[in-house]
Design a protein around this motif. Structure first.
Motif, PDB file in Angstrom:
ATOM      1  N   VAL A  38     -43.530  25.974  63.814  1.00 25.97           N
ATOM      2  CA  VAL A  38     -43.786  24.602  63.363  1.00 25.97           C
ATOM      3  C   VAL A  38     -45.231  24.214  63.663  1.00 25.97           C
ATOM      4  N   GLY A  39     -45.720  24.603  64.833  1.00 25.38           N
ATOM      5  CA  GLY A  39     -47.106  24.295  65.201  1.00 25.38           C
ATOM      6  C   GLY A  39     -48.100  24.963  64.279  1.00 25.38           C
ATOM      7  N   ILE A  40     -47.850  26.216  63.932  1.00 27.13           N
ATOM      8  CA  ILE A  40     -48.741  26.936  63.013  1.00 27.13           C
ATOM      9  C   ILE A  40     -48.715  26.269  61.640  1.00 27.13           C
ATOM     10  N   ALA A  41     -47.540  25.896  61.181  1.00 27.60           N
ATOM     11  CA  ALA A  41     -47.431  25.228  59.877  1.00 27.60           C
ATOM     12  C   ALA A  41     -48.170  23.891  59.890  1.00 27.60           C
ATOM     13  N   ALA A  42     -48.041  23.136  60.980  1.00 28.71           N
ATOM     14  CA  ALA A  42     -48.746  21.852  61.079  1.00 28.71           C
ATOM     15  C   ALA A  42     -50.254  22.066  61.131  1.00 28.71           C
ATOM     16  N   LYS A  44     -51.880  24.582  59.819  1.00 28.15           N
ATOM     17  CA  LYS A  44     -52.288  24.951  58.462  1.00 28.15           C
ATOM     18  C   LYS A  44     -52.378  23.713  57.570  1.00 28.15           C
ATOM     19  N   ALA A  45     -51.420  22.813  57.710  1.00 28.78           N
ATOM     20  CA  ALA A  45     -51.443  21.583  56.918  1.00 28.78           C
ATOM     21  C   ALA A  45     -52.691  20.771  57.236  1.00 28.78           C
ATOM     22  N   ALA A  46     -53.055  20.725  58.504  1.00 30.96           N
ATOM     23  CA  ALA A  46     -54.256  19.986  58.893  1.00 30.96           C
ATOM     24  C   ALA A  46     -55.515  20.671  58.379  1.00 30.96           C
ATOM     25  N   LEU A  47     -55.461  21.991  58.215  1.00 32.07           N
ATOM     26  CA  LEU A  47     -56.616  22.750  57.728  1.00 32.07           C
ATOM     27  C   LEU A  47     -56.781  22.645  56.210  1.00 32.07           C
ATOM     28  N   ASP A  48     -55.712  22.344  55.491  1.00 26.93           N
ATOM     29  CA  ASP A  48     -55.755  22.307  54.025  1.00 26.93           C
ATOM     30  C   ASP A  48     -56.889  21.457  53.458  1.00 26.93           C
ATOM     31  N   PRO A  49     -57.135  20.242  53.944  1.00 24.42           N
ATOM     32  CA  PRO A  49     -58.249  19.457  53.380  1.00 24.42           C
ATOM     33  C   PRO A  49     -59.611  20.140  53.563  1.00 24.42           C
ATOM     34  N   THR A  50     -59.790  20.806  54.687  1.00 24.18           N
ATOM     35  CA  THR A  50     -61.043  21.534  54.915  1.00 24.18           C
ATOM     36  C   THR A  50     -61.159  22.677  53.919  1.00 24.18           C
ATOM     37  N   LEU A  51     -60.065  23.384  53.700  1.00 24.71           N
ATOM     38  CA  LEU A  51     -60.089  24.480  52.735  1.00 24.71           C
ATOM     39  C   LEU A  51     -60.383  23.961  51.325  1.00 24.71           C
ATOM     40  N   GLU A  52     -59.844  22.795  51.001  1.00 30.75           N
ATOM     41  CA  GLU A  52     -60.134  22.195  49.683  1.00 30.75           C
ATOM     42  C   GLU A  52     -61.622  21.873  49.543  1.00 30.75           C
ATOM     43  N   ARG A  53     -62.217  21.325  50.608  1.00 35.29           N
ATOM     44  CA  ARG A  53     -63.656  21.036  50.566  1.00 35.29           C
ATOM     45  C   ARG A  53     -64.463  22.310  50.408  1.00 35.29           C
ATOM     46  N   LEU A  54     -64.034  23.377  51.087  1.00 37.20           N
ATOM     47  CA  LEU A  54     -64.740  24.658  50.967  1.00 37.20           C
ATOM     48  C   LEU A  54     -64.612  25.217  49.554  1.00 37.20           C
ATOM     49  N   ARG A  55     -63.436  25.065  48.945  1.00 36.84           N
ATOM     50  CA  ARG A  55     -63.265  25.482  47.542  1.00 36.84           C
ATOM     51  C   ARG A  55     -64.222  24.712  46.643  1.00 36.84           C
ATOM     52  N   ALA A  56     -64.303  23.400  46.887  1.00 40.23           N
ATOM     53  CA  ALA A  56     -65.195  22.553  46.082  1.00 40.23           C
ATOM     54  C   ALA A  56     -66.659  22.952  46.269  1.00 40.23           C
ATOM     55  N   MET A  57     -66.993  23.523  47.427  1.00 47.25           N
ATOM     56  CA  MET A  57     -68.358  23.977  47.687  1.00 47.25           C
ATOM     57  C   MET A  57     -68.635  25.334  47.045  1.00 47.25           C
ATOM     58  N   GLY A  58     -67.604  25.937  46.452  1.00 49.69           N
ATOM     59  CA  GLY A  58     -67.788  27.201  45.768  1.00 49.69           C
ATOM     60  C   GLY A  58     -67.390  28.430  46.566  1.00 49.69           C
ATOM     61  N   ILE A  59     -66.753  28.259  47.699  1.00 48.06           N
ATOM     62  CA  ILE A  59     -66.287  29.411  48.472  1.00 48.06           C
ATOM     63  C   ILE A  59     -65.167  30.069  47.663  1.00 48.06           C
ATOM     64  N   PRO A  60     -65.272  31.380  47.414  1.00 47.05           N
ATOM     65  CA  PRO A  60     -64.254  32.049  46.585  1.00 47.05           C
ATOM     66  C   PRO A  60     -62.900  32.133  47.288  1.00 47.05           C
ATOM     67  N   GLU A 126     -46.695  16.641  54.337  1.00 49.20           N
ATOM     68  CA  GLU A 126     -46.658  15.444  53.493  1.00 49.20           C
ATOM     69  C   GLU A 126     -47.236  14.240  54.235  1.00 49.20           C
ATOM     70  N   ILE A 127     -46.868  14.090  55.492  1.00 49.38           N
ATOM     71  CA  ILE A 127     -47.356  12.960  56.282  1.00 49.38           C
ATOM     72  C   ILE A 127     -48.865  13.051  56.482  1.00 49.38           C
ATOM     73  N   VAL A 128     -49.359  14.247  56.796  1.00 49.15           N
ATOM     74  CA  VAL A 128     -50.800  14.432  56.985  1.00 49.15           C
ATOM     75  C   VAL A 128     -51.539  14.080  55.702  1.00 49.15           C
ATOM     76  N   SER A 129     -51.031  14.549  54.586  1.00 50.12           N
ATOM     77  CA  SER A 129     -51.671  14.277  53.297  1.00 50.12           C
ATOM     78  C   SER A 129     -51.698  12.780  52.990  1.00 50.12           C
ATOM     79  N   ARG A 130     -50.577  12.122  53.159  1.00 48.92           N
ATOM     80  CA  ARG A 130     -50.519  10.672  52.889  1.00 48.92           C
ATOM     81  C   ARG A 130     -51.368   9.882  53.872  1.00 48.92           C
ATOM     82  N   ASN A 131     -51.412  10.333  55.110  1.00 43.61           N
ATOM     83  CA  ASN A 131     -52.240   9.657  56.100  1.00 43.61           C
ATOM     84  C   ASN A 131     -53.712   9.781  55.744  1.00 43.61           C
ATOM     85  N   GLN A 132     -54.124  10.941  55.268  1.00 44.77           N
ATOM     86  CA  GLN A 132     -55.517  11.114  54.870  1.00 44.77           C
ATOM     87  C   GLN A 132     -55.871  10.201  53.695  1.00 44.77           C
ATOM     88  N   GLU A 133     -54.962  10.094  52.731  1.00 48.43           N
ATOM     89  CA  GLU A 133     -55.188   9.201  51.591  1.00 48.43           C
ATOM     90  C   GLU A 133     -55.310   7.758  52.061  1.00 48.43           C
TER      91      GLU A 133
END
Length: 174
Positions: A38-42, A44-60, A126-133
């Motif tokens: 559960v901790g690893i999944a949480a 990873k969920a917290a890391l998802d926005p950072t990964l999205e920003r890196l994708r937007a920066m062009g990281i393959p 889901e909670i992390v995502s909604r909280n960020q929004e």
């Protein structure tokens, strides 16, 4: 005298398993809760926005995967270490009575408890995502309040914001 020498070892033999059960309640609960998974999944969920920003920066995609894998390995080591698991077990044992731990163990050992453990990462994501929004949508209000308080307590009333204050507020916006 012979009877007394027989009763003491027998009493110790009978009581020893009961003592061992009490010592392992926290460990059993941590195991049932799948705290590591559960901790690893949480994480990873917290890391998802950072990964999205890196994708937007062009990281393959392969770079994103390498970062994700490295983070998963890091969290597995830290959350799955024997020291961390023992600390988690102690934390539960300090906050719950043996009877309460037994109830938690029964619940998390039941089909509903196992389901709760399995869906918890999804709920956390889901909670992390909604909280960020929500944070993004409402951060201007907090920033305005911070500026107000800084202006109120700044030694030179009305002086322009110092560079470090602007930097702090800019970080909050991100």
């Amino acid at each position: 005298m012979k009877l007394a020498t027989l009763i003491l070892p027998l009493a110790l033999l009978v009581c020893a398993p009961l003592h061992a059960v009490e010592q392992n309640r926290g460990e059993k609960l941590v195991e049932l809760l799948d705290v590591k998974g559960v901790g690893i999944a949480a994480a990873k969920a917290a890391l998802d926005p950072t990964l999205e920003r890196l994708r937007a920066m062009g990281i393959p995609a392969e770079g994103i995967q390498e970062i994700s894998d490295a983070a998963a390995t890091f969290y597995a080591k830290s959350l799955g270490s024997p020291e961390m698991l023992a600390a988690m077990a102690r934390a539960y044992e300090q906050r719950f009575t043996p009877e309460e731990l037994d109830e938690l163990i029964r619940f998390y050992g039941s089909p509903l408890g196992r389901k709760a453990t399995q869906v918890m990462p999804e709920i956390s994501r889901e909670i992390v995502s909604r909280n960020q929004e929500s944070t993004k949508a409402n951060s201007a209000e907090l920033q305005a309040k911070i500026r107000e308080v800084i202006a109120k307590y700044r030694p030179q009333q009305g002086a322009p914001a110092k560079e470090e204050e602007r930097s702090l507020l800019d970080r909050k916006r991100r």
